[in-house]
Write an enzyme that holds these catalytic residues in place. Structure first.
Site, PDB file in Angstrom:
ATOM      1  N   HIS A 147       0.872  -1.170   0.000  1.00 20.62           N
ATOM      2  CA  HIS A 147       0.000   0.000   0.000  1.00 20.62           C
ATOM      3  C   HIS A 147       0.920   1.235   0.000  1.00 20.62           C
ATOM      4  O   HIS A 147       2.026   1.180   0.537  1.00 20.62           O
ATOM      5  CB  HIS A 147      -0.793  -0.079   1.309  1.00 20.62           C
ATOM      6  CG  HIS A 147      -1.908   0.892   1.454  1.00 20.62           C
ATOM      7  ND1 HIS A 147      -1.716   2.174   1.883  1.00 20.62           N
ATOM      8  CD2 HIS A 147      -3.234   0.749   1.268  1.00 20.62           C
ATOM      9  CE1 HIS A 147      -2.887   2.778   1.958  1.00 20.62           C
ATOM     10  NE2 HIS A 147      -3.829   1.947   1.593  1.00 20.62           N
ATOM     11  N   ASP A 167       2.452  -4.990   8.198  1.00 12.96           N
ATOM     12  CA  ASP A 167       1.250  -4.178   8.086  1.00 12.96           C
ATOM     13  C   ASP A 167       0.050  -5.138   8.120  1.00 12.96           C
ATOM     14  O   ASP A 167      -0.175  -5.892   7.183  1.00 12.96           O
ATOM     15  CB  ASP A 167       1.311  -3.408   6.759  1.00 12.96           C
ATOM     16  CG  ASP A 167       0.022  -2.673   6.413  1.00 12.96           C
ATOM     17  OD1 ASP A 167      -1.001  -2.894   7.095  1.00 12.96           O
ATOM     18  OD2 ASP A 167       0.039  -1.886   5.451  1.00 12.96           O
ATOM     19  N   GLN A 220      -4.944  -5.275   6.593  1.00 11.56           N
ATOM     20  CA  GLN A 220      -5.863  -6.041   5.748  1.00 11.56           C
ATOM     21  C   GLN A 220      -6.034  -7.476   6.248  1.00 11.56           C
ATOM     22  O   GLN A 220      -6.955  -8.160   5.834  1.00 11.56           O
ATOM     23  CB  GLN A 220      -5.295  -6.038   4.319  1.00 11.56           C
ATOM     24  CG  GLN A 220      -6.315  -6.048   3.229  1.00 11.56           C
ATOM     25  CD  GLN A 220      -7.335  -4.938   3.313  1.00 11.56           C
ATOM     26  OE1 GLN A 220      -8.518  -5.213   3.490  1.00 11.56           O
ATOM     27  NE2 GLN A 220      -6.925  -3.702   3.198  1.00 11.56           N
ATOM     28  N   LYS A 253     -10.994  -1.049   9.970  1.00  6.36           N
ATOM     29  CA  LYS A 253     -11.121  -2.179   9.029  1.00  6.36           C
ATOM     30  C   LYS A 253     -11.633  -3.418   9.745  1.00  6.36           C
ATOM     31  O   LYS A 253     -11.877  -4.437   9.118  1.00  6.36           O
ATOM     32  CB  LYS A 253      -9.785  -2.444   8.353  1.00  6.36           C
ATOM     33  CG  LYS A 253      -9.384  -1.251   7.488  1.00  6.36           C
ATOM     34  CD  LYS A 253      -8.448  -1.577   6.386  1.00  6.36           C
ATOM     35  CE  LYS A 253      -8.250  -0.346   5.527  1.00  6.36           C
ATOM     36  NZ  LYS A 253      -6.964  -0.315   4.854  1.00  6.36           N
ATOM     37  N   CYS A 291      -4.513   2.538  -3.830  1.00 11.16           N
ATOM     38  CA  CYS A 291      -3.299   2.985  -3.125  1.00 11.16           C
ATOM     39  C   CYS A 291      -2.158   2.000  -3.337  1.00 11.16           C
ATOM     40  O   CYS A 291      -1.307   1.825  -2.461  1.00 11.16           O
ATOM     41  CB  CYS A 291      -3.526   3.174  -1.626  1.00 11.16           C
ATOM     42  SG  CYS A 291      -4.723   4.427  -1.237  1.00 11.16           S
TER      43      CYS A 291
END
Ligand SMILES: *Cc1c(COP(=O)(O)O)cnc(C)c1O
Length: 404
Positions: free
Chosen positions: A121, A198, A201, A224, A362
């Site tokens: 991202h 990260d 997600q 999220k 992104c």
């Protein structure tokens, strides 16, 4: 027993209409919807105990502080961090990444190397480019294959004693690929590099065990995973967090201040300057409770069913191509119709009440890799249904007829 119709009743927004049609919300990878249980916690906070934390002796401040610290403990337990003070509240994933990138400025020298993945991202690319500019470190990229998977043999080749940091997302937001972070962490540690994952997600679909992963840093956004916007978590191993300099100066992060010298507060407060998003933190805890009550195994199994169903149905459409065909995927489908711009498809779907994301998500380097301007991305959550997928498939067919 998982009953999606009952679950849907928890989400007030799912009963609204868009352009006269029942909302079909398939933009979960951008932000998830919020259940009533979390909305109630937000209303309760502002209705009953809104106060600044860690400061006042008065009852409201103590109540707010207790709830905020309880939320930190919930997050710690959920992600299985060893210590509560290894959980730093942030404003979200982007903030967490920038905090680490900024902190590493003082550890890197010219010629050191940082490895990122081709599936990142933008929020996971730009801070490292800035860090390289500040320090003279060099950015290396793990390449991907046509299925949208990182090529691990290439990663092995990039590693050396110059490698100081490796940054990779657990799940790609653009394609849904689940990356082999266990392998990446082990290999990176083998050359003495730190690893930041990260988890923005992955956290809505997977319950990671941070101690078992042995990861150095892990970042997520509450919004999220059924929580509010503007709050997130940075996990860092205690030893790293002690070593890293603070990111921002201000109230809450100091032990003692004189004009000659300031000493910093203990963890986690060292990284939590200023009044935080108190209500957001508490609601984040409530969102984690909500998702755990359903169960992450149940969520993963059901979402996988949705993914398979949607993949098969969409592939029946002539000229439809799916990007990201790894076997290890969360419920994200990025696709295009041959010769039709994704934006046009998205616009027609919106007219039909269907919310999808269109564009580069992104993650422009991924689109450049496939030589496309972008994709239509449908991302599913545990509150979506197969009949909603049928509506999407009909919508895509309609868009194809209208646009070709
Ligand atoms: C959404 C997302 C981000 C950015 O999260 P913010 O909440 O906007 O800070 C970073 N990485 C991935 C993989 C994401 O999906």
């Amino acid at each position: 027993m998982f009953n999606v119709e009952n679950i849907r009743k928890d989400f007030p927004i799912l009963s609204r209409t868009v352009n006269g049609k029942p909302l079909v919300y398939f933009d979960n990878a951008a932000t998830s919807q919020t259940p009533q249980q979390v909305i109630d916690v937000i209303v309760d906070y502002y209705s009953n105990y809104n106060a600044n934390i860690h400061r006042g002796v008065h009852t409201l401040s103590q109540e707010a502080t207790d709830k905020y610290e309880q939320a930190r403990k919930k997050i710690q337990t959920h992600f299985n961090a060893k210590l509560a003070h290894e959980i730093i509240f942030t404003s979200g994933t982007t903030h967490g990444i920038n905090l680490i990138a900024n902190g590493f400025s003082s550890f890197l020298k010219k010629g050191d190397e940082i490895i990122v993945s081709a599936l990142e991202h933008h929020s996971n690319i730009v801070p490292w480019q800035m860090l390289c500019e500040r320090t003279g470190a060099i950015l290396k990229v793990i390449p991907m294959n046509l299925d949208g998977e990182l090529i691990m043999t290439e990663f092995d080749k990039l590693l050396s004693d110059k490698t100081k940091l490796v940054f990779v997302n657990h799940v790609s937001n653009a394609l849904g690929t689940v990356n082999p972070i266990e392998y990446i962490i082990e290999k990176a540690h083998g050359v003495g590099a730190a690893v930041l994952v990260d988890g923005a997600q992955s956290s809505p679909h997977i319950k990671p065990d941070l101690q078992a992963l042995n990861v150095d840093f892990y970042v997520v956004s509450a919004h999220k995973m059924c929580g509010p916007t503007g709050v997130g978590m940075l996990y860092g191993k205690e030893a790293w967090l002690k070593k890293l300099p603070p990111y921002q100066g201000g109230g809450e992060m100091i032990a003692e201040v004189t004009f000659e010298k300031t000493t910093y507060a203990e963890l986690p407060h060292k990284f939590e300057a200023g009044t935080p998003n108190i209500c957001g933190g508490i609601a984040f805890g409530a969102a984690i409770d909500y998702m755990n009550a359903i169960g992450f195994d149940t969520i993963a199994k059901y979402e996988h069913e949705l993914l398979e169903y949607a993949t098969n149905k969409l592939l029946e459409i002539d000229g439809l191509k799916i990007y990201g065909t790894s076997k290890h995927k969360t419920a994200v489908i990025s696709f295009n119709l041959e010769g039709i711009h994704p934006y046009d498809v998205g616009t027609i779907l919106d007219k039909l009440g269907i919310a999808v994301r269109t564009g580069h998500h992104c993650a422009q380097p991924i689109m450049d890799f496939y030589k496309i301007p972008g994709t239509v991305r449908a991302s599913f959550s545990f509150y979506n249904t197969k009949s909603e997928i049928d509506v999407l498939v009909e919508g895509v067919k309609k868009a194809k007829t209208m646009l070709s």
